[in-house]
Design an enzyme around this catalytic site. Structure first.
Site, PDB file in Angstrom:
ATOM      1  N   GLY A  93      -0.046  -6.187  -5.643  1.00 26.07           N
ATOM      2  CA  GLY A  93       0.480  -5.437  -4.601  1.00 26.07           C
ATOM      3  C   GLY A  93       1.721  -5.155  -4.796  1.00 26.07           C
ATOM      4  O   GLY A  93       2.132  -4.068  -4.610  1.00 26.07           O
TER       5      GLY A  93
ATOM      6  N   ASN B  29       0.255  -6.444   8.059  1.00 24.79           N
ATOM      7  CA  ASN B  29      -0.208  -7.742   7.827  1.00 24.79           C
ATOM      8  C   ASN B  29      -0.142  -9.063   8.808  1.00 24.79           C
ATOM      9  O   ASN B  29      -0.992 -10.019   8.825  1.00 24.79           O
ATOM     10  CB  ASN B  29       0.491  -8.433   6.281  1.00 24.79           C
ATOM     11  CG  ASN B  29       1.889  -8.115   6.328  1.00 24.79           C
ATOM     12  OD1 ASN B  29       2.446  -7.190   6.307  1.00 24.79           O
ATOM     13  ND2 ASN B  29       2.433  -9.305   6.172  1.00 24.79           N
TER      14      ASN B  29
ATOM     15  N   GLN C  99      -3.577  -4.463   3.316  1.00 25.54           N
ATOM     16  CA  GLN C  99      -4.416  -4.982   4.341  1.00 25.54           C
ATOM     17  C   GLN C  99      -5.557  -3.991   4.984  1.00 25.54           C
ATOM     18  O   GLN C  99      -6.603  -4.634   5.454  1.00 25.54           O
ATOM     19  CB  GLN C  99      -3.409  -5.078   5.636  1.00 25.54           C
ATOM     20  CG  GLN C  99      -2.323  -6.459   5.339  1.00 25.54           C
ATOM     21  CD  GLN C  99      -3.207  -7.827   5.013  1.00 25.54           C
ATOM     22  OE1 GLN C  99      -4.137  -8.046   5.618  1.00 25.54           O
ATOM     23  NE2 GLN C  99      -2.324  -8.650   4.203  1.00 25.54           N
TER      24      GLN C  99
ATOM     25  N   THR D  27      -0.638  -5.055 -22.223  1.00 24.36           N
ATOM     26  CA  THR D  27      -2.158  -5.122 -22.221  1.00 24.36           C
ATOM     27  C   THR D  27      -2.658  -5.126 -21.078  1.00 24.36           C
ATOM     28  O   THR D  27      -2.414  -6.198 -20.069  1.00 24.36           O
ATOM     29  CB  THR D  27      -2.313  -6.343 -23.230  1.00 24.36           C
ATOM     30  OG1 THR D  27      -1.726  -6.162 -24.408  1.00 24.36           O
ATOM     31  CG2 THR D  27      -3.878  -6.376 -23.501  1.00 24.36           C
TER      32      THR D  27
ATOM     33  N   CYS E  17      10.778 -21.840  10.838  1.00 21.07           N
ATOM     34  CA  CYS E  17      11.455 -22.824  11.463  1.00 21.07           C
ATOM     35  C   CYS E  17      12.173 -23.824  10.418  1.00 21.07           C
ATOM     36  O   CYS E  17      13.266 -24.190  10.228  1.00 21.07           O
ATOM     37  CB  CYS E  17      11.125 -23.917  12.464  1.00 21.07           C
ATOM     38  SG  CYS E  17      12.065 -23.639  14.017  1.00 21.07           S
TER      39      CYS E  17
END
Ligand SMILES: *Cc1c(COP(=O)(O)O)cnc(C)c1O
Length: 410
Positions: A78, A157, A192, A250, A341
């Site tokens: 993606g 997402n 998504q 390829t 965090c």
């Protein structure tokens, strides 16, 4: 001390990160690893068998989109498809120096556009409302003569909001007609949504569309870019003449066959599965509200048509997302967080921040993304432990730090 389960149950609530591979998909891929290993560019029979497999895949995928086989460019992910769509358009038309996108795009879009910004492109980053929706009027207002590309994701997402792609597409088309131009091009990242929504490129009026295999029970490292006929983009990987010279290298024959099979299967069953997951999501959110105080849903209402059916994103006040994640992991439960965090930059999710969540709220978020094998029993198992985990973490944070204050781990 927290109790531990006698038997840890594996509960995977992270299908927006990736899915397992369906056995039927694996079966469809198998021949192309060992027996039909020919290079699709070779002229003899073994090569032709491989190239036929790719072309059949192209036909099937195109049919499901309402596009043409020659519109489909197979890529390696993606991310690669997003890069090809955006760099490909902007480098093809380097004189047109304006891009419109949103603040909640995946990094595979956002970082590409930020790179172009460094190289001199002007970028409009559209705000979103508290549910994550872009304002179509605002988008249209920002289109100008120099706008070469508009990139808006189909579904987000992190909190599953579904953007009004068809409406945006119609508005862009109208602008082009009124101004007698083929620009701006319209790209959408549908990684998504591919498993849950109908992707009809004609209705959506998109010029470029990204999907990948890894989120739809297909193989990882596979993707494709739909490129409408007449739309010209510049290749980003040079070499052989594969994929109409738009993506050299390829072809991943087995991967292409597998992604196609996966896409066929999810699209066949999407309504029924969406209904089932919507109910399961509702159940999860209801149980959390019943059993845990100080929680807040991020994004559109569960069950609304503005939200993917499998996404539940919740903020647990005064708790760190990463702490919850690690505790849940000990109980076999997997999900993700908008908190970062312990990562280098300490910035919480750009998506939750763009929706107006404070740092504290963004840091306390967990994303549960449900999938095919999840059942009520998975939710029940999680709810046996989650309330105690949250209570314990809240106790620890109020003992050591003032509640709600952001703590920096170094
Ligand atoms: C996962 C995802 C990507 C990246 O896909 P890869 O195949 O992992 O490169 C891009 N956009 C969205 C919206 C995603 O969810």
């Amino acid at each position: 001390m927290l109790k531990k389960p006698k038997k840890v149950r594996e509960v995977y609530f992270d299908h927006a990160a990736t899915t397992y591979l369906k056995p039927e998909v694996l079966k469809s891929m198998e021949p192309y690893f060992i027996n039909e290993y020919g290079n699709p560019s070779s002229l003899y029979k073994k090569g032709r068998i491989a190239s036929n497999a790719i072309n059949n895949s192209r036909k099937k995928i195109a049919e499901l989109f309402g596009g043409l086989p020659e519109n489909i460019i197979f890529t390696g992910s993606g991310t690669e498809s997003d890069n090809l769509a955006i760099f490909g358009t902007c480098f093809k038309y380097p004189d047109k120096k304006h891009i419109i996108t949103t603040k909640i795009e995946h990094h595979a879009v956002l970082y590409v556009i930020e790179e172009l910004e460094k190289q001199g492109w002007e970028v409009t980053y559209l705000d979103v409302d508290k549910n994550g929706l872009v304002d179509v009027k605002e988008l249209v207002k920002n289109i100008k003569k120099e706008t070469v590309l508009i990139s808006v994701m189909h579904a987000n997402n992190e909190m599953g909001v579904i953007e009004p792609i068809e409406e945006i597409g119609r508005k862009i088309l109208k602008y082009r007609k009124e101004n007698n131009t083929e620009f701006p091009y319209f790209h959408t990242d549908a990684c998504q949504s591919a498993g849950y929504l109908k992707l009809d490129v004609e209705k959506m009026h998109v010029d470029l569309m990204t999907i990948n295999g890894a989120k739809i029970y297909g193989p990882k490292g596979t993707g494709m870019l739909y490129v409408r006929r007449g739309v010209k983009i510049k290749p980003q990987i040079l070499g052989g003449a594969q994929e109409k010279k738009l993506r050299a290298g390829t072809e991943n024959v087995a991967g292409i066959v597998g992604m196609t099979k996966a896409f066929e299967l999810v699209q066949e069953n999407k309504e029924k599965e969406s209904d089932r997951l919507r109910n399961l999501s509702k159940y999860l959110w209801e149980e959390v509200q019943k059993q845990i105080p100080q929680v807040k849903l991020n994004g559109p209402e569960i069950g609304s048509d503005k939200r993917l059916p499998n996404n539940v994103n919740i903020t647990f006040e005064s708790v760190e997302g990463e702490a919850m994640l690690l505790y849940l992991d000990e109980y076999g439960i997997m999900c993700s967080t908008g908190s970062a965090c312990t990562s280098a930059n300490l910035e919480p999710s750009h998506v939750l921040r763009a929706m107006g969540l404070s740092y504290e709220y963004a840091h306390g978020s967990l994303r549960f993304s449900l999938g095919l094998k999840n059942t009520k029993a998975d939710v029940d198992y999680m709810m046996e432990w989650l309330p105690d985990i949250i209570a314990q973490l809240r106790e620890m944070s109020s003992a050591n730090f003032s509640v709600g204050k952001h703590v920096k781990y170094k």
